[in-house]
Each structure stands twice: as structure tokens, then as C-alpha cells.
Design an enzyme around this catalytic site. Structure first.
Site, PDB file in Angstrom:
ATOM      1  N   GLU A  23     106.972  91.994  47.840  1.00  0.00           N
ATOM      2  CA  GLU A  23     107.467  92.554  49.091  1.00  0.00           C
ATOM      3  C   GLU A  23     107.681  91.470  50.142  1.00  0.00           C
ATOM      4  O   GLU A  23     107.055  90.412  50.109  1.00  0.00           O
ATOM      5  CB  GLU A  23     106.529  93.639  49.619  1.00  0.00           C
ATOM      6  CG  GLU A  23     105.132  93.173  49.966  1.00  0.00           C
ATOM      7  CD  GLU A  23     104.202  94.328  50.328  1.00  0.00           C
ATOM      8  OE1 GLU A  23     104.317  95.403  49.704  1.00  0.00           O
ATOM      9  OE2 GLU A  23     103.359  94.158  51.222  1.00  0.00           O
ATOM     10  N   HIS A  28      98.941  93.819  44.965  1.00  0.00           N
ATOM     11  CA  HIS A  28      99.839  94.506  44.039  1.00  0.00           C
ATOM     12  C   HIS A  28      99.839  93.784  42.697  1.00  0.00           C
ATOM     13  O   HIS A  28      99.691  92.565  42.636  1.00  0.00           O
ATOM     14  CB  HIS A  28     101.259  94.555  44.610  1.00  0.00           C
ATOM     15  CG  HIS A  28     101.318  95.098  46.001  1.00  0.00           C
ATOM     16  ND1 HIS A  28     100.890  96.368  46.308  1.00  0.00           N
ATOM     17  CD2 HIS A  28     101.706  94.540  47.174  1.00  0.00           C
ATOM     18  CE1 HIS A  28     101.043  96.573  47.610  1.00  0.00           C
ATOM     19  NE2 HIS A  28     101.518  95.476  48.158  1.00  0.00           N
ATOM     20  N   HIS A  38      96.018  90.994  50.946  1.00  0.00           N
ATOM     21  CA  HIS A  38      96.579  90.975  52.290  1.00  0.00           C
ATOM     22  C   HIS A  38      96.277  92.271  53.029  1.00  0.00           C
ATOM     23  O   HIS A  38      95.878  93.275  52.429  1.00  0.00           O
ATOM     24  CB  HIS A  38      98.098  90.759  52.245  1.00  0.00           C
ATOM     25  CG  HIS A  38      98.839  91.863  51.545  1.00  0.00           C
ATOM     26  ND1 HIS A  38      98.942  91.944  50.170  1.00  0.00           N
ATOM     27  CD2 HIS A  38      99.515  92.957  52.026  1.00  0.00           C
ATOM     28  CE1 HIS A  38      99.655  93.005  49.836  1.00  0.00           C
ATOM     29  NE2 HIS A  38     100.000  93.652  50.936  1.00  0.00           N
ATOM     30  N   ARG A  88      93.418  98.661  46.251  1.00  0.00           N
ATOM     31  CA  ARG A  88      92.770  98.438  47.545  1.00  0.00           C
ATOM     32  C   ARG A  88      91.397  97.796  47.375  1.00  0.00           C
ATOM     33  O   ARG A  88      90.690  98.069  46.410  1.00  0.00           O
ATOM     34  CB  ARG A  88      92.655  99.760  48.307  1.00  0.00           C
ATOM     35  CG  ARG A  88      94.016 100.392  48.602  1.00  0.00           C
ATOM     36  CD  ARG A  88      93.900 101.752  49.257  1.00  0.00           C
ATOM     37  NE  ARG A  88      95.227 102.305  49.522  1.00  0.00           N
ATOM     38  CZ  ARG A  88      95.919 103.022  48.641  1.00  0.00           C
ATOM     39  NH1 ARG A  88      95.396 103.279  47.458  1.00  0.00           N
ATOM     40  NH2 ARG A  88      97.115 103.471  48.948  1.00  0.00           N
ATOM     41  N   GLN A 104      94.562  94.956  50.473  1.00  0.00           N
ATOM     42  CA  GLN A 104      95.194  95.394  49.231  1.00  0.00           C
ATOM     43  C   GLN A 104      95.915  94.260  48.529  1.00  0.00           C
ATOM     44  O   GLN A 104      96.167  93.192  49.093  1.00  0.00           O
ATOM     45  CB  GLN A 104      96.199  96.517  49.526  1.00  0.00           C
ATOM     46  CG  GLN A 104      97.316  96.108  50.472  1.00  0.00           C
ATOM     47  CD  GLN A 104      98.200  97.289  50.829  1.00  0.00           C
ATOM     48  OE1 GLN A 104      99.302  97.417  50.299  1.00  0.00           O
ATOM     49  NE2 GLN A 104      97.725  98.157  51.737  1.00  0.00           N
TER      50      GLN A 104
END
Length: 426
Positions: free
Chosen positions: A135, A100, A268, A287, A98
């Protein structure tokens, strides 16, 4: 200040033992426990527990009085919402491949899907909100991951070491263009392979992986972890193009206390282990495979960063903190430095009897991961054991943590470094 009760999320890749063991509960748990959400995300907000044992939604508290509980700096920069989400994460099996979106991409994607009338809870919805999702994960146990595209020249060496004739066209493609354009072309080709072509190529590659592991000694081969990971992923997700894509990524192992920061566009997959994770308060995930969930290849390609680079492992950097006794050096607080303004994460190591003030201009969440800690604020206190957490509002004055056992460890989540210009522009 309140004790905080997180929301347990049960996903198939979660562990039946890791979170339960940390929190001192019976193992195995009834369902896989993948994440413990500690925040105010609308999908599953944590609950505040008062002295009488009554529970109230953290989201409701912040919605009612955002300025009081979040503070001027947070509301000015991010609006009337908690800008970060803290989690315990326990991966027994690999998560999806996935990435972001950036803040701009998220805003555009959310507006586009809103205009199309796609329901927020639709399984084909990509953007659940208009926010980006940088993140950081910090390992509590040995933690395995794939992150970022490897240097194409090293990937060519890996392909050549596998000695699979069916890979030759792809070796030539990347060797002839060992840069981000070559990576984009190869990844796009693999992720969009027609099923018959994938069914012909993938088994040959896996056979090459088996042969690679069966010949020579580990110390004489450079790509043992990468090859073993591809075989493991093929067991979990047979026939998935994400198995091929995994061979293009950096294979990373974190030891306890080490961190990994992932910005927008970084492809990642977390593979195995338990960690503390903090992110901007978003649920936007695009994804690329290794999942039965929705995969939108064109949208994923729109957000991916194909720049090849090693992904640095973060070590916590000591913070300058005042001790309870100004004449003494305070207990160790170490911060994991990232560029994200939405959050900052630090680790506090306490011995029995140690104390440290944890005041901040904004909201905080404290998560105990080892030992026992007592949190005191304005004459009140709560004691946290491993897996317990506490909420501190911006209006709480001079809160402090006190170690109640040797080798106590507490993670502290708060706002990142928000510049005055960010606040003014918001």
C-alpha cells in the site's frame, strides 16, 4: 466513463470533519468517516452513476465484461478483477498496529483457514482473501505514522534516555544483539507479556516518558515525537502492549504531497491525518495491538519483517506527458514510484484552462482533491469537485482532464508496471 460514487466506511478512529469538509458537506458528519472506498472490493464496491442519475455496482460491471473494462494486460496478470483499491483515508485517532502478508503468505494463510472452515466474516479470521496488500499513502494534510523497526542502536539510546530501571533487562537484550534477531526477541517478549508483568512495566515506562518531556528543552532531546506518541497511544489504549511496541518503530511525519510505501511485513500504524491511499485489492490485516479487534500473535510473527531500516518518504517524480497542443509542455503529472505491479498513483496539478490526456492500457480511477476538473472522453464529460471521482474503463479512448479552476489537483490510479512474464505466467 462514469462518475463514481464511493462507499463511506465508518470506523471509530475516523474523522467527523475531514472527508465531509473536502466533499463540501455539512460538518460534523453523523458518524466518524474513516475511509471512502473507490474500487470493486466485494465488501463495499463503489457505484457507477449514469447520466440519468441511476447507480450500478462497479463490481457487477467488471464481473459481466472483465476483458472489455479491465483490458488484456490486467486480466492476464491478475484475473477478472480490479487489482487495486483507491481510498480517501481520514484518521482522527490512531489505527491498529498492523502488518500485511506477502503474496505467498496470504495464499497459504487463506487456504489454511478455508480448510479449517473458519467463516470469512468470523472476527477471528485473519485472511479474507488470498492476496497480498502492498500500500501507498499520500498525505493531503500533515500525516503522522509509525512504520518499520528503528535501528536497534538508536532504540537502545531511547531506552537509556528514559532512565527507567525496569527497562534495563530489555536494554541489555537489544544492546547485546542489535540486529533483526534482537528486535524479534524483544518484540516477541513484549507482545506476549503476561498481564501482571505488563501492568508492572508499562506504567513505569510511561512515567519515564513524562519525566523525559519535563526535563530539558525540545531541541536538546532526540526522541520527543516518539515519547509523546507513546503517551498518546497509552491514553487511547491503556494497558496495551502495543504502546511498548510503538517505541521500537520509526516515527514519521508526512507533509502534504509526500508519500509512504509499505510492503509486506512492515509493522505500522497510521496515527493522524488525511491522505489518498492505494493498495492491492485485499483486506488481509494482521494486528499486533492498539485495537479491540482480533490479535493473532503467532501469525503476526510469521509475517513480520524485523529488518531495521529507515522508511523513505516518497516524492512524486515528473511523468513525461503530452499536452493537448503537441508543441507545448503539458501540465504537471507526477508519479509516486513503487514496485507494486497492481497499482500506480500519480498526481496531476492543473491550472484553469489546462488540459492533459490520461489514456492508459487498462482501467483508471480519477479522484479530485482540490479545485474543479472536467473529464472528457469520446464526446461525453463529467465535472468533478473535491472528493468526487470518475471511472475510466480500458475501452475508453483518449480521455482527458481539463482544469476548471486554479490549483486543481487530481490523483490518477491505474495499473502498475506489469511485465510480459507476469501476464504469461498468469
Amino acid at each position: 466513463m462514469h462518475r463514481l460514487e464511493g462507499a463511506v466506511r465508518s470506523y471509530a478512529w475516523g474523522s467527523r470533519t475531514a472527508i465531509a469538509t473536502l466533499r463540501g458537506r455539512t460538518v460534523p458528519s453523523h458518524h466518524p468517516e474513516a475511509e471512502l472506498w473507490l474500487g470493486a472490493h466485494p465488501a463495499d464496491p463503489a457505484r457507477l452513476v449514469d447520466s440519468d442519475g441511476d447507480e450500478h455496482s462497479l463490481l457487477d460491471l467488471l464481473s459481466a465484461e472483465p476483458q472489455r473494462h479491465l483490458g488484456y494486460r490486467a486480466v492476464g496478470a491478475f484475473g477478472p478483477r480490479l487489482p487495486f483499491l483507491l481510498k480517501l483515508l481520514a484518521a482522527e485517532e490512531p489505527l491498529s498496529l498492523q502488518a500485511h502478508p506477502s503474496a505467498r503468505q496470504a495464499a497459504e494463510g487463506f487456504a489454511r483457514e478455508e480448510a479449517l472452515g473458519i467463516p470469512i466474516d468470523s472476527p477471528v479470521r485473519n485472511y479474507k482473501d488470498a492476496n497480498h496488500k502492498p500500500e501507498l499513502v499520500v498525505a493531503l494534510t500533515r500525516f503522522e505514522a509509525l512504520a518499520g523497526f528503528r535501528d536497534p542502536k538508536r532504540t537502545v539510546e531511547l531506552f537509556e534516555a528514559l532512565a527507567v530501571p525496569e527497562l534495563d533487562p530489555y536494554v541489555g537484550l537489544l544492546a547485546g544483539q542489535p540486529d533483526s534477531s534482537g528486535l524479534r526477541a524483544l518484540f516477541t517478549t513484549w507482545i506476549t507479556l503476561p498481564p501482571p508483568a505488563l501492568a508492572a512495566l508499562l506504567p513505569r515506562v510511561l512515567d519515564g516518558c513524562v519525566t523525559y518531556l519535563a526535563t530539558g528543552r525540545d531541541g536538546e532531546r532526540d526522541f520527543v515525537p516518539e515519547v509523546r506518541t507513546a503517551l498518546q497511544l497509552a491514553d487511547f489504549y491503556p494497558g496495551d502492549a502495543g504502546v511498548l511496541a510503538s517505541l521500537l518503530l520509526n516515527r514519521i511525519t508526512l507533509q502534504p504531497g509526500e508519500g509512504l510505501y509499505l510492503d509486506a511485513g512492515n509493522l505500522h500504524a497510521y496515527l493522524h491525518g488525511m491522505g489518498v491511499e492505494i493498495m492491492a485489492n485485499s483486506d488481509n490485516v494482521l494486528r499486533g495491538g492498539l485495537t479491540p479487534k482480533h490479535v493473532d500473535v503467532p501469525e503476526l510473527l510469521r509475517v513480520l519483517d524485523f529488518g531495521a531500516a529507515s522508511v523513505p518518504i516518497l516524492e512524486a517524480v515528473p511523468e513525461i506527458s503530452a499536452a493537448t497542443d503537441p508543441g507545448q509542455l503539458g501540465p504537471a503529472e507526477r508519479r509516486y514510484r513503487t514496485p507494486a505491479p497492481e497499482f500506480a498513483l500519480s498526481r496531476i496539478d492543473l491550472g484553469a484552462g489546462d488540459a492533459l490526456e490520461v489514456g492508459a492500457d487498462g482501467p483508471q480511477i480519477l479522484l479530485c482533491t482540490a479545485g474543479d476538473v472536467r473529464v472528457e472522453c469520446e464526446g461525453e464529460s463529467v465535472t468533478l469537485k473535491p472528493g468526487d471521482s470518475a471511472w475510466l474503463s480500458a475501452c475508453d479512448r483518449r480521455p482527458a482532464v481539463h482544469g476548471c479552476a486554479a490549483d486543481t489537483q487530481v490523483f490518477r490510479a491505474r495499473l502498475g508496471e506489469v511485465s510480459a512474464s507476469v501476464v504469461d505466467e498468469s
